[in-house]
Design a protein around this motif. Structure first.
Motif, PDB file in Angstrom:
ATOM      1  N   ARG A   7       0.837  -1.212   0.000  1.00  0.00           N
ATOM      2  CA  ARG A   7       0.000   0.000   0.000  1.00  0.00           C
ATOM      3  C   ARG A   7       0.868   1.257   0.000  1.00  0.00           C
ATOM      4  NH1 ARG A   7      -5.295   1.109   1.157  1.00  0.00           N
ATOM      5  NH2 ARG A   7      -5.770   3.147   2.074  1.00  0.00           N
ATOM      6  N   ALA A   8       1.868   1.290   0.900  1.00  0.00           N
ATOM      7  CA  ALA A   8       2.756   2.454   0.971  1.00  0.00           C
ATOM      8  C   ALA A   8       3.545   2.607  -0.321  1.00  0.00           C
ATOM      9  CB  ALA A   8       3.699   2.323   2.170  1.00  0.00           C
ATOM     10  N   ALA A   9       4.037   1.496  -0.867  1.00  0.00           N
ATOM     11  CA  ALA A   9       4.811   1.554  -2.109  1.00  0.00           C
ATOM     12  C   ALA A   9       3.964   2.129  -3.247  1.00  0.00           C
ATOM     13  CB  ALA A   9       5.315   0.161  -2.472  1.00  0.00           C
ATOM     14  N   ALA A  10       2.726   1.670  -3.356  1.00  0.00           N
ATOM     15  CA  ALA A  10       1.854   2.149  -4.435  1.00  0.00           C
ATOM     16  C   ALA A  10       1.541   3.632  -4.285  1.00  0.00           C
ATOM     17  CB  ALA A  10       0.563   1.331  -4.451  1.00  0.00           C
ATOM     18  N   ARG A  11       1.318   4.075  -3.074  1.00  0.00           N
ATOM     19  CA  ARG A  11       1.001   5.488  -2.869  1.00  0.00           C
ATOM     20  C   ARG A  11       2.202   6.383  -3.157  1.00  0.00           C
ATOM     21  NH1 ARG A  11      -3.167   6.154   2.243  1.00  0.00           N
ATOM     22  NH2 ARG A  11      -4.891   5.022   1.271  1.00  0.00           N
ATOM     23  N   GLN A  12       3.383   5.911  -2.803  1.00  0.00           N
ATOM     24  CA  GLN A  12       4.579   6.697  -3.121  1.00  0.00           C
ATOM     25  C   GLN A  12       4.768   6.791  -4.633  1.00  0.00           C
ATOM     26  OE1 GLN A  12       7.836   4.991  -0.898  1.00  0.00           O
ATOM     27  NE2 GLN A  12       6.670   5.089   1.014  1.00  0.00           N
ATOM     28  N   ALA A  13       4.527   5.682  -5.332  1.00  0.00           N
ATOM     29  CA  ALA A  13       4.609   5.723  -6.794  1.00  0.00           C
ATOM     30  C   ALA A  13       3.579   6.690  -7.359  1.00  0.00           C
ATOM     31  CB  ALA A  13       4.399   4.324  -7.366  1.00  0.00           C
ATOM     32  N   ALA A  14       2.392   6.723  -6.749  1.00  0.00           N
ATOM     33  CA  ALA A  14       1.343   7.625  -7.218  1.00  0.00           C
ATOM     34  C   ALA A  14       1.797   9.078  -7.123  1.00  0.00           C
ATOM     35  CB  ALA A  14       0.068   7.412  -6.406  1.00  0.00           C
ATOM     36  N   VAL A  15       2.544   9.415  -6.087  1.00  0.00           N
ATOM     37  CA  VAL A  15       3.053  10.782  -5.948  1.00  0.00           C
ATOM     38  C   VAL A  15       4.005  11.109  -7.096  1.00  0.00           C
ATOM     39  CG1 VAL A  15       4.468  12.304  -4.533  1.00  0.00           C
ATOM     40  CG2 VAL A  15       2.753  10.858  -3.456  1.00  0.00           C
ATOM     41  N   LEU A  16       4.895  10.162  -7.418  1.00  0.00           N
ATOM     42  CA  LEU A  16       5.824  10.385  -8.532  1.00  0.00           C
ATOM     43  C   LEU A  16       5.067  10.613  -9.844  1.00  0.00           C
ATOM     44  CD1 LEU A  16       8.634   7.733  -7.851  1.00  0.00           C
ATOM     45  CD2 LEU A  16       8.699  10.186  -7.450  1.00  0.00           C
ATOM     46  N   PHE A  17       4.051   9.802 -10.090  1.00  0.00           N
ATOM     47  CA  PHE A  17       3.295   9.943 -11.333  1.00  0.00           C
ATOM     48  C   PHE A  17       2.502  11.252 -11.360  1.00  0.00           C
ATOM     49  CE2 PHE A  17       3.371   5.107 -11.161  1.00  0.00           C
ATOM     50  CZ  PHE A  17       4.442   5.031 -12.035  1.00  0.00           C
ATOM     51  N   ALA A  18       1.990  11.647 -10.193  1.00  0.00           N
ATOM     52  CA  ALA A  18       1.246  12.906 -10.138  1.00  0.00           C
ATOM     53  C   ALA A  18       2.167  14.087 -10.458  1.00  0.00           C
ATOM     54  CB  ALA A  18       0.618  13.076  -8.761  1.00  0.00           C
ATOM     55  N   VAL A  19       3.376  14.063  -9.914  1.00  0.00           N
ATOM     56  CA  VAL A  19       4.338  15.132 -10.206  1.00  0.00           C
ATOM     57  C   VAL A  19       4.711  15.118 -11.683  1.00  0.00           C
ATOM     58  CG1 VAL A  19       6.682  15.966  -9.748  1.00  0.00           C
ATOM     59  CG2 VAL A  19       5.246  15.182  -7.857  1.00  0.00           C
ATOM     60  N   LEU A  50      -4.063   7.315 -10.115  1.00  0.00           N
ATOM     61  CA  LEU A  50      -5.308   6.793  -9.542  1.00  0.00           C
ATOM     62  C   LEU A  50      -5.178   5.313  -9.192  1.00  0.00           C
ATOM     63  CD1 LEU A  50      -7.881   8.553 -11.913  1.00  0.00           C
ATOM     64  CD2 LEU A  50      -7.277   9.160  -9.559  1.00  0.00           C
ATOM     65  N   ALA A  51      -4.481   4.565 -10.040  1.00  0.00           N
ATOM     66  CA  ALA A  51      -4.280   3.143  -9.746  1.00  0.00           C
ATOM     67  C   ALA A  51      -3.456   2.967  -8.471  1.00  0.00           C
ATOM     68  CB  ALA A  51      -3.582   2.462 -10.920  1.00  0.00           C
TER      69      ALA A  51
END
Length: 383
Positions: A7-19, A50-51
């Protein structure tokens, strides 16, 4: 957001993609003729964001967020192609994606990522007809990115192993302390019953001695309960206190009842002072300080408790030679005591309990002797 696990790994990746998606939108301002391509890249980044945020990654397995990494390399390749083969903006994100992977996955996944990472870097350069010198930059850039990732993975794995080892130690320590606290109660109850039976027929000095012994066994029982405080440490590492408003004079009187009767200890307490403390922890603080004053200082020992502005100030003063200069820097540290009978934890415990109350512990020189001072937030400002 922070932490480990899928869960934490996916959310951190989401931040990178959002940036990355945000920077793609900003890129349209500088290169409006590439707006269509950049909007496509931004849409892909949004989908991955979003994923990462909303899919139930915990159900898919520990390594499942690596799929986000694979998709991320594909989007980076698309982004480089969209900018006409210029990798100046996408190259740093490739390194960041590798660094993120190193924080969460094992080396074999990092090694497997070298193929999609290499394709994401080289294919757009080749498709856009970049000169050989630019294409050959992959020979330096990609090994550097992979090397950094392996270093991060090694350090992250080392820290995870240390944390697991400390967690196992803490689990066993808590279990042993709980077992000791539980097992000591049975013999202590027997001792207390015997003392009560003897007290029924005792008189004079014998009665007074038995009363003192019964008070001490009651205190030992409370100390045994205190061993279970390991279970009262909250997630932030703070000791949970049972604070309430108490008469300072009554608190000090009750605590000093455990000091031997012939000890030259007196108290000067404001009779109207009400303090906001954990009674059992306050007792522990005061008895530690009085015991230290009697052991290492000289009588008389004077206990005072006064309000000083926004704080309540407890002092335990002796009339000895004061604190040795060599001991001052580590006075409140662990194992700071001197002499064969000193463990050196008393003042350290006092400081920790004072801090748990939101106060401080320190020493002040007197002539003669020394005063150990504990501060507590004033009752009117607490609770």
């Amino acid at each position: 957001m922070l932490g480990t696990g899928p869960r934490a790994a996916a959310r951190q990746a989401a931040v990178l993609f959002a940036v990355a998606g945000l920077l793609g939108l900003l890129g349209i301002l500088n290169t409006p003729h590439l707006a269509g391509r950049l909007l496509t890249v931004t849409a892909c980044d949004l989908v991955l964001t979003l994923a990462g945020l909303f899919l139930p990654w915990d159900r898919f397995g520990a390594n499942s967020p690596a799929l986000l990494g694979l998709a991320g390399f594909a989007v980076l390749g698309l982004s480089t192609w969209s900018f006409g083969g210029v990798a100046a903006g996408t190259g740093p994100f490739l390194v960041l994606l590798y660094a993120w992977s190193a924080l969460h996955f094992r080396r074999w996944i990092l090694a497997a990522f070298t193929v999609p990472a290499t394709l994401a870097y080289l294919v757009p350069l080749i498709l856009t007809g970049q000169p050989p010198l630019v294409v050959s930059s992959a020979v330096v850039f990609l090994p550097a990115a992979v090397s950094v990732a392996f270093l991060i993975e090694s350090q992250a794995r080392h820290l995870r192993d240390d944390r697991m080892r400390l967690a196992r130690i803490e689990q066993w320590r808590a279990a042993m302390i709980s077992s000791l606290a539980h097992d000591v109660r049975a013999p202590l109850s027997t001792v207390h019953l015997v003392l009560e039976d003897l007290r029924e027929t005792a008189t004079g000095q014998t009665a007074r001695m038995l009363d003192a012994a019964m008070r001490q066994t009651a205190r030992i029982a409370r100390l045994a309960d205190g061993l279970l405080d390991i279970q009262r440490i909250d997630s932030s590492g703070q000791l949970k206190l049972d604070r309430a408003r108490h008469s300072a004079a009554v608190l000090v009187k009750d605590a000093l009842s455990y000091v031997r009767e012939d000890a030259d200890v007196s108290a000067d307490i404001d009779p109207d002072l009400t303090v906001y403390v954990d009674k059992q922890r306050f007792e522990q603080i005061l008895l530690n300080l009085v015991t230290n004053a009697l052991r290492y200082g000289k009588p008389p020992v004077l206990v005072t408790f006064r309000r000083d502005g926004a704080i309540d100030r407890l002092e335990v003063r002796d009339h000895g030679a004061g604190i040795p200069e060599a001991l001052r820097p580590r006075l409140f540290g662990q194992f700071a005591g001197e002499g064969p009978e000193s463990v050196g934890l008393g003042l350290w415990i006092v400081r920790q309990l004072a801090a748990a109350h939101g106060g401080q512990a320190f020493a002040e020189a007197r002539e003669p002797g020394v005063a150990m001072v504990i501060t507590f937030p004033a009752a009117a400002l607490s609770g």
